[in-house]
Every structure is written in structure tokens, then in C-alpha cells.
Design an enzyme around this catalytic site. Structure first.
Site, PDB file in Angstrom:
ATOM      1  N   THR A 184       0.801  -1.229   0.000  1.00 34.58           N
ATOM      2  CA  THR A 184       0.000   0.000   0.000  1.00 34.58           C
ATOM      3  C   THR A 184       0.834   1.280   0.000  1.00 34.58           C
ATOM      4  OG1 THR A 184      -0.122  -0.071   2.406  1.00 34.58           O
ATOM      5  CG2 THR A 184      -1.931  -1.103   1.187  1.00 34.58           C
ATOM      6  N   LYS A 185       2.142   1.159   0.130  1.00 33.40           N
ATOM      7  CA  LYS A 185       2.979   2.367   0.184  1.00 33.40           C
ATOM      8  C   LYS A 185       2.990   3.073  -1.170  1.00 33.40           C
ATOM      9  CE  LYS A 185       4.290   1.100   4.323  1.00 33.40           C
ATOM     10  NZ  LYS A 185       3.689   1.708   5.526  1.00 33.40           N
ATOM     11  N   ASN A 186       3.413   4.342  -1.166  1.00 29.93           N
ATOM     12  CA  ASN A 186       3.490   5.076  -2.433  1.00 29.93           C
ATOM     13  C   ASN A 186       4.379   4.357  -3.434  1.00 29.93           C
ATOM     14  OD1 ASN A 186       2.096   6.879  -0.799  1.00 29.93           O
ATOM     15  ND2 ASN A 186       3.045   8.682  -1.731  1.00 29.93           N
TER      16      ASN A 186
END
Length: 363
Positions: A184-186
């Protein structure tokens, strides 16, 4: 339904490249610490205009290995914000050190530099800052304090890929920058992955040794180490997405701007400041009726998340490790925070729809 996140939609633009890279991975037959890891390390270092990056298995290990690299003594103290995710505190405990919690600034939700001096003792060895939600901490006064007291600085950059303070990237201020590439991180992998940005060659070589059973040469182990290697396949996927990181951040910033400009004043919104380039890994608001608001949005087919519902001082696992349980600023944030859809998978139309429903909410 507007989900909080859709990894399937988020990764759709990269699917064909993923499949081609996976086919090459199978054909090559080299699965651990191969060319893809080395190339990703070089490219991620170059993105930060730094020399040394060591890939590791996940963000928690990135923090633990950074602390282990410093050769601190058991029982030494590390200052850490009181409203961080538990992983930051777990890393300190797993490294045999004592977490000392400091309250955040209520304007930024990041550690309050003015509150740090009172927490420094003769056993303090490091400050572990957390660039929460995608915004850098106020690093100038923190680095000044660290220099004054001869403290190491470890940056938890799990939510801050590409974030900047006064034009300088997160992870490049302290002795170590610890990154997570959770999906889910950038900059997200398709599984667990992490990296440590190191300032010196000596630290870089030691992190590489620690991640691989304490070995510099196969079957020769010079120190007690871990099995914490960045997976070759995840490194190859990260190499595909890294050139798009700035585009991803720009998109999220545009969505965040829509929220900030159009949500009414019944919601406490993130503050803007020209010194900070916020990449909005999370767009959070505060509201005194957070749980009712969350349910209202769900009833209107809008997904949200709470980052995080339980403050560190209220976690049963930490009750024997924390000095105090009185952190009112942190407590308020945990009680009132709500994270809104703000992803590379969302469109401006999605966010405008969320805003329309939010502005109809009545306390």
C-alpha cells in the site's frame, strides 16, 4: 463503492511489465540476492542522490538492522514519537533498547522537536523520527539536537517515499533511512520488502552483512546476523514502479488538494507549509465523532481506515516497556483520526464524490 484502496486497480498500469519481468525471473533461475536487488539498490540510491542502499526483507527489519548497526548497549534509550505505528517501537525493543516516547506536534502529527530535550538522559543514544502520513518531520531542529547531544538519527520513512523537507528527501538527513515497500505504500511491492539508506560505506557493508546471517563470504559468519534479504522478484517489481514514483506522488497530492480546498471546516485537515512537500501516503482528518463518521461513510459506500485505532501506550504488548501512559496529544489523534481514500487507484471524481458525502455529515 469507493474502496479505501484497491491494489488491483493501483497496479493495473504495471501488469504487463510485471508479467514480462516475472518470465525473465523464471528464465534466469536466480532467486535470492541477484542482479535485480543490486540494480534496485543502485536506482533507489540514485533517486535520493546518495551512494548506499541495502535491500532488506521489510520495513521492520530495516529499522532493527539500522539500530543493530550502531552497536548500542542493551538498555540504551531511543527517543521515538508517541503516535507512531507499533513497528517503530518494536524495532527498538527487538534491538534490546528502551523506547522513550515523545509527544507529536498537534499541527503536523510528527514528533515535536521542542518536546525532545526533556526526554534526553545520559542513556539516550538515538532519535528515531517517523515521517508520518507522508510528511517529513521538522528536521533542522532535530538534527541540531542530535549534533548537540551526539545522538544517532534513524528515519522511519515507511510512509514518506519522495517526501521532502526544505527540498531535501526523507531518508537523507540522518545516519539511516529505513523504508518499507509494503504493497500500500506510495512505492509498493507485491509483498513485503524494505531497504536501508546508509550515509557511510562502512554502515552499508555492515547492513549487508547483518541481513545475510552475519556473512560477508558464503559460509563464513563474522557477526550474529539475520535472514532479512530483499526478495529478488520484489526488487524487480520495485524497479518497474520506481520511475513512476514522482507521478504517483503528484497524483496523490492533487487528490489531497481537492480534500483540503473543498471539505468544510467541521473536519480538521492536514496543514500545509511551504517547507514541507507532503506525498500523502495517507490523507487523514480529525473529527470528534470519528466512529460515527466512519460508519456514515460506509453506509454511503465509501471505505475508510483508521491509522491507528490503538495508541502505543494502550497496546498490551508494550505495557512493560513504556515509562508513562500519559500522552494526551497522541491519545486525541488516535481517538479522532480517519483516513480517506487518496490512492493512485482513485480518480478526482472519486474524491469529489467523497467530499460531497462528507460535507453532508452532521454532528
Amino acid at each position: 463503492m469507493i474502496p479505501y484502496e484497491s491494489l488491483k486497480i493501483l497496479n493495473r498500469p504495471f501488469e504487463e511489465k510485471f508479467k514480462a519481468r516475472f518470465a525473465g525471473f523464471l528464465e534466469k533461475g536466480w532467486y535470492v540476492l541477484g542482479e535485480e536487488v543490486s540494480l534496485f539498490e543502485e536506482e533507489f540510491a540514485a533517486y535520493h542522490d546518495e551512494k548506499y542502499v541495502a535491500g532488506v526483507a521489510n520495513g521492520l527489519d530495516a529499522l532493527i538492522l539500522s539500530l543493530r548497526c550502531c552497536n548500542f548497549k542493551k538498555g540504551d534509550e531511543v527517543i521515538v514519537p508517541s503516535n507512531t505505528y507499533i513497528a517503530t517501537i518494536l524495532a527498538i525493543i527487538q534491538a534490546g533498547l528502551i523506547p522513550v516516547l515523545v509527544e507529536p506536534d498537534s499541527r503536523t502529527y510528527n514528533i515535536d522537536p521542542a518536546a525532545i530535550p526533556a526526554a534526553i538522559t545520559d542513556r539516550t543514544v538515538a532519535i528515531m523520527v517517523v515521517h508520518l502520513y507522508g510528511q517529513c518531520c521538522e528536521m533542522d531542529p532535530i538534527m541540531e539536537l542530535a549534533a548537540q547531544h551526539q545522538l544517532k538519527v534513524i528515519e522511519d520513512c515507511a510512509q514518506a517515499h519522495g517526501a521532502k523537507y526544505k527540498g531535501k528527501l526523507a531518508g537523507t538527513f540522518g545516519d539511516f533511512g529505513a523504508f518499507s515497500f509494503y504493497p500500500t505504500k506510495n512505492l509498493g511491492a507485491l509483498g513485503d520488502a524494505g531497504a536501508v539508506l546508509c550515509k557511510t560505506e562502512a554502515d552499508y557493508l555492515k547492513i549487508k552483512q547483518l541481513r545475510n546471517y552475519g556473512s560477508e563470504k558464503k559460509y563464513h559468519n563474522g557477526i550474529i546476523g539475520y535472514n532479512s534479504r530483499l526478495d529478488e522478484l520484489q526488487a524487480s517489481f520495485l524497479r518497474i514502479k520506481l520511475p513512476y514514483l514522482d507521478e504517483i506522488n503528484t497524483h496523490k497530492r492533487k487528490l489531497a488538494q481537492l480534500y483540503t480546498e473543498n471539505l468544510n471546516d467541521s473536519f480538521i485537515k492536514p496543514k500545509s507549509d511551504p517547507d514541507f512537500y507532503n506525498v500523502f501516503h495517507i490523507y487523514n482528518i480529525l473529527h470528534p465523532e470519528r466512529d460515527r463518521l466512519k460508519q456514515y461513510l460506509l453506509e454511503n459506500n465509501i471505505g475508510t481506515e483508521v491509522h491507528y485505532p490503538v495508541a502505543p501506550q494502550d497496546q498490551p504488548a508494550l505495557k512493560d516497556y513504556l515509562r508513562s501512559f500519559d500522552y494526551p496529544v497522541s491519545a486525541k489523534i488516535h481517538q479522532q483520526t480517519l483516513s480517506l481514500p487518496c490512492s493512485f487507484a482513485h480518480t478526482e471524481a472519486d474524491v469529489l464524490g467523497v467530499i460531497r458525502i462528507l460535507n453532508k455529515f452532521h454532528s
